[in-house]
Motif scaffolding. Structure first.
Motif, mmCIF file in Angstrom:
data_model
loop_
_atom_site.group_PDB
_atom_site.id
_atom_site.type_symbol
_atom_site.label_atom_id
_atom_site.label_comp_id
_atom_site.label_asym_id
_atom_site.label_seq_id
_atom_site.Cartn_x
_atom_site.Cartn_y
_atom_site.Cartn_z
ATOM 1 N N SER A 48 -38.442 23.716 33.866
ATOM 2 C CA SER A 48 -37.168 23.365 33.245
ATOM 3 C C SER A 48 -36.988 21.847 33.179
ATOM 4 C CB SER A 48 -36.012 23.968 34.052
ATOM 5 O OG SER A 48 -35.948 23.373 35.343
ATOM 6 N N GLU A 49 -35.995 21.436 32.410
ATOM 7 C CA GLU A 49 -35.661 20.013 32.325
ATOM 8 C C GLU A 49 -35.320 19.473 33.709
ATOM 9 O OE1 GLU A 49 -31.855 18.135 30.499
ATOM 10 O OE2 GLU A 49 -33.348 18.257 28.870
ATOM 11 N N ARG A 53 -37.257 16.578 35.862
ATOM 12 C CA ARG A 53 -36.558 15.398 36.375
ATOM 13 C C ARG A 53 -36.740 15.257 37.887
ATOM 14 N NH1 ARG A 53 -30.843 15.465 33.019
ATOM 15 N NH2 ARG A 53 -31.750 14.895 31.004
ATOM 16 N N GLY A 106 -29.355 13.161 34.716
ATOM 17 C CA GLY A 106 -29.542 12.369 33.498
ATOM 18 C C GLY A 106 -28.470 11.319 33.297
#
Length: 131
Positions: A48-49, A53, A106
């Motif tokens: 996943s994002e 990250r 983010g």
């Protein structure tokens, strides 16, 4: 133990916590079958994002920890520990703690700002030891 060495110990614990957080997320993303495999092929489900990250934040801390460790060694072996270098060390750790959620969520430009605070604190320790 100098304050800088104490902070280094906490920074290593932070690295371990980041590894655990990434490992849990990645295992949830790709499934236990792939996670326990030899990983000879790409996973059938992507990371996943958030997992990506967390991995990049983990790798970034490996890089920053190398520089911070060198700074701590210089300060400690040079017998240059001062309240200023101790404050720099704690500032580095605080920045690294804040960096993880800033990266995971983010938060721009704050992720970069927090990273720069830790970077500057690390090199301020080195410069202080040389003076």
């Amino acid at each position: 133990m100098t304050p800088e060495l104490t902070v280094l110990a906490f920074a290593l614990l932070l690295q371990a916590a980041q590894f655990v957080a990434y490992s849990i997320r990645a295992n949830l993303d790709v499934g236990p079958g792939y996670a326990m495999s030899a990983r000879d092929r790409e996973p059938s489900r992507p990371i996943s994002e958030l997992g990506g990250r967390l991995l990049r934040a983990l790798n970034n801390h490996f890089e920053g920890l190398t520089l911070f460790t060198a700074a701590v060694v210089i300060v400690t072996l040079g017998d240059q520990s001062t309240p200023f270098t101790a404050t720099c060390a704690w500032t580095y750790l605080g920045a690294r703690i804040l960096y993880v959620p800033a990266y995971a969520l983010g938060l721009r430009p704050w992720r970069s700002v927090v990273w720069m605070v830790g970077f500057i604190a690390t090199f301020a320790m080195v410069i202080a030891a040389l003076l």
